[in-house]
Structure formats: C-alpha cells, structure tokens
Scaffold this motif. Structure first.
Motif, PDB file in Angstrom:
ATOM      1  N   ARG A   5       1.046  -1.118   0.008  1.00  0.00           N
ATOM      2  CA  ARG A   5      -0.024  -0.035   0.031  1.00  0.00           C
ATOM      3  C   ARG A   5       0.900   1.216  -0.034  1.00  0.00           C
ATOM      4  NH1 ARG A   5      -5.176   1.220  -1.297  1.00  0.00           N
ATOM      5  NH2 ARG A   5      -5.840   2.990  -0.289  1.00  0.00           N
ATOM      6  N   TRP A  14      -2.907   0.463  -3.925  1.00  0.00           N
ATOM      7  CA  TRP A  14      -2.167  -1.031  -3.767  1.00  0.00           C
ATOM      8  C   TRP A  14      -1.513  -1.025  -5.152  1.00  0.00           C
ATOM      9  CZ3 TRP A  14      -2.197  -3.652   0.348  1.00  0.00           C
ATOM     10  CH2 TRP A  14      -3.245  -3.462   1.241  1.00  0.00           C
ATOM     11  N   PHE A  31      -9.567  -4.131  -4.362  1.00  0.00           N
ATOM     12  CA  PHE A  31      -8.987  -5.007  -3.448  1.00  0.00           C
ATOM     13  C   PHE A  31      -9.733  -6.374  -3.564  1.00  0.00           C
ATOM     14  CE2 PHE A  31      -8.283  -6.858   0.920  1.00  0.00           C
ATOM     15  CZ  PHE A  31      -7.141  -7.058   0.771  1.00  0.00           C
ATOM     16  N   SER A  35      -8.340 -10.295  -3.649  1.00  0.00           N
ATOM     17  CA  SER A  35      -7.673 -10.358  -2.342  1.00  0.00           C
ATOM     18  C   SER A  35      -7.701 -11.998  -1.652  1.00  0.00           C
ATOM     19  CB  SER A  35      -8.106  -9.884  -1.195  1.00  0.00           C
ATOM     20  OG  SER A  35      -9.515  -9.899  -0.996  1.00  0.00           O
ATOM     21  N   LEU A  64      -2.971  -1.526   4.923  1.00  0.00           N
ATOM     22  CA  LEU A  64      -4.503  -1.708   5.305  1.00  0.00           C
ATOM     23  C   LEU A  64      -5.355  -1.292   4.337  1.00  0.00           C
ATOM     24  CD1 LEU A  64      -6.379  -2.619   7.758  1.00  0.00           C
ATOM     25  CD2 LEU A  64      -6.243  -0.071   8.349  1.00  0.00           C
ATOM     26  N   GLU A  65      -6.446  -2.128   4.093  1.00  0.00           N
ATOM     27  CA  GLU A  65      -7.400  -1.747   2.908  1.00  0.00           C
ATOM     28  C   GLU A  65      -8.313  -0.834   3.615  1.00  0.00           C
ATOM     29  OE1 GLU A  65     -10.218  -1.809  -0.287  1.00  0.00           O
ATOM     30  OE2 GLU A  65      -8.066  -1.879  -0.065  1.00  0.00           O
ATOM     31  N   GLY A  68     -10.785  -1.546   6.436  1.00  0.00           N
ATOM     32  CA  GLY A  68     -10.382  -2.733   7.219  1.00  0.00           C
ATOM     33  C   GLY A  68     -10.273  -2.666   8.598  1.00  0.00           C
ATOM     34  N   VAL A 127      -3.077 -11.108   7.266  1.00  0.00           N
ATOM     35  CA  VAL A 127      -3.930 -10.297   6.575  1.00  0.00           C
ATOM     36  C   VAL A 127      -5.098 -11.116   5.851  1.00  0.00           C
ATOM     37  CG1 VAL A 127      -4.157  -8.572   4.632  1.00  0.00           C
ATOM     38  CG2 VAL A 127      -1.843  -8.646   5.929  1.00  0.00           C
ATOM     39  N   GLY A 234      -9.158  -7.656   4.047  1.00  0.00           N
ATOM     40  CA  GLY A 234      -8.310  -6.568   4.329  1.00  0.00           C
ATOM     41  C   GLY A 234      -8.056  -6.398   5.952  1.00  0.00           C
TER      42      GLY A 234
END
Length: 294
Positions: A5, A14, A31, A35, A64-65, A68, A127, A234
C-alpha cells in the motif's frame, strides 16, 4: 507476490512489488476482487498498470485496505509469560485497534504524552483475504503476512489498578506495520508459519524467536476472532509477541531511539521514536501523575 500500500504524489493505492527489479506496478482492480483468490489467479486479476515506478518514488503506507479492521492478540508466547511469572491462558486475549494507530514501515512512531513506559513488540501480522465461513483451515483464507510492531504504553491503567487497553494499545500513530504483504506461496507456507523474527533498538538485539512458538496457533486465533466478529477481507490480525520486551527488563523506548523489527522472508520496519508532544491540561485525565476526575 509482494503487495504494498503506497502513496505517490498524494495518491494512495495498492501496488505489486516486483521482487527482481524492486519496482512497483499500480493495481487498478478493487481489493476484494483479487484478495481472496489463489496466487496464480490473483496475479491475473490485478489489472496492473504497464508503468513501473521505482520503490524509492513511493511512501510505504501501512498495508490496510480502507475500511479494514485491526485486531490484536496478546499472551501468545510462553517464554514471554514465564519471564513475567505467568502461565499460559485458557484462551486468547484479543483487542481492537483503530486504523489511526497505524504508521508505515519508515514513519516516525509517536511518543504519547500519557506514558513514560513505551514498549516494543515485534509480531507476525496476518492479512485476511476472504471470509472464513466454513473453511476447515482458517489460514487458507489469508491474503498473506506482514510485519508489525505493537508498541504499548505499559503504565496505562496503573492509577486505577485495571487494564486500560485504549491507552495501552490504541493511541495515535504508535503501531508500525509493513513494509508490504507477502503471500503464503511466496513464503512457502501452508498452515502455521515458522518464521524467524527479531527486533533491535539502536542496533542492540532485544527480541528473537520463531512464530512456531505461538501458544495458540494461527488457525485457532483466526477462529477465535471470527466466532466473535466475522473477519472481512483486508482485516489485519496481530498474533502476539515473544520475550525480550521492555516490560521484562524495565528498558523502555526513549525519544530518538531507532527501532528495527523484521521477520524472515517478509521484510523489516525501521522507525524512529518521536519527541513527546504537549498535552493540554483539559485532556490530562488518566495521565501518569495526574489526578483522575471525580
């Protein structure tokens, strides 16, 4: 794969980090669309920009999305508990951090004015890539792993004689995470990771252990959390820290200290402790040495 990120020219996104060239390619796909896929399918689903950026052109953010959650688990290494005169707990101890607690791999760590016992804790961070649902092996739902330093204010709650996790674990800009996410296939991991981890302060080794020593293995931690709060793509899960922390020796972090946390096959965090910031008297409730409001 290594997924970072990053921030470039004020934009956060990302990116795929190419291991051979150390260059970044922006990921255009959302994402959640990649993911939870197996690595070979995820790579095809990323919708990568053709342009390759040098890693030095980007600022590494906490991986971190947006949206999230950040979960932490404590008391998960017996060597640490034995040095504190404690036994293994009957089940994990978990908590939640706000995303405002996170900083990137090379950012400054804030020294909050509410503590004089700022401590370090190198941790493997899982994650989440897809919902656990009825997956028999919870770790199969992970996108990958990253490195965390779960900085803690050890004197939090002493005035009231109770645990104060809000102060101890959640304060602004105190938790470095990164530098990127490494997928399980790149680490050759199936199930419980067995990765060497270490942390040094001003080049002095303070912590060294292997993630195989967890009291509660990763699958159990994930299932414990998911039974209470359904994990989402996330989400980050800190998995606990081993012996060698300042709480055991009384050697806590000071402004200007250089802290380096690293985990085998993933990468390292290099952070400096900032100077303490002033606190207005109206917000000094619960500060060490300050009276509590009646």
């Amino acid at each position: 794969m290594r997924i970072a990120r990053v921030e470039v020219a004020g934009q956060a996104f990302w990116a795929l980090l190419e291991a051979e060239t150390h260059r970044l390619r922006r990921i255009n796909a959302p994402f959640a669309s990649w993911s939870g896929l197996p690595a070979e399918r995820a790579l095809q689903a990323l919708d990568l920009n053709a342009e390759r950026l040098p890693l030095s052109a980007a600022r590494l953010l906490a991986p971190l999305e947006p949206g999230g959650r950040v979960f932490g688990v404590g008391l998960n290494y017996l060597s640490h508990l034995k040095r504190l005169g404690s036994d293994a707990p009957a089940h994990p101890l978990a908590y939640i951090k706000p995303d405002s607690a996170l900083v990137g791999a090379n950012d400054e760590i804030s020294y909050p004015p509410l503590t004089t016992q700022l401590d370090y804790e190198v941790e493997l961070v899982a994650v989440v890539g897809r919902p656990l649902l009825d997956e028999p092996r919870a770790s199969a739902c992970l996108l990958g792993y990253t490195v965390g330093n779960d900085i803690s204010a050890r004197d939090a709650g002493k005035q009231i004689g109770r645990l104060d996790l809000l102060t101890q674990k959640a304060m602004d800009r105190t938790t470095p995470v990164g530098p990127w996410i490494v997928t399980p296939d790149a680490l050759r991991i199936t199930g419980q990771p067995a990765l060497d981890m270490r942390l040094s302060v001003n080049d002095e080794l303070r912590q060294q252990d292997n993630t195989r020593q967890m009291i509660f293995p990763l699958d159990e931690l994930l299932n414990y959390l998911d039974a209470r709060i359904s994990l989402r793509p996330g989400d980050l899960v800190f998995t606990g820290s081993s012996h060698g922390v300042g709480l055991e020796s009384g050697r806590f972090l000071q402004p200007g200290d250089q802290v380096e946390a690293q985990i085998q096959g993933i990468g390292r965090l290099r952070n400096t402790i900032a100077g303490p910031r002033p606190l207005s008297p109206s917000r000094a409730i619960g500060r060490l040495g300050q009276p509590l409001a009646q």
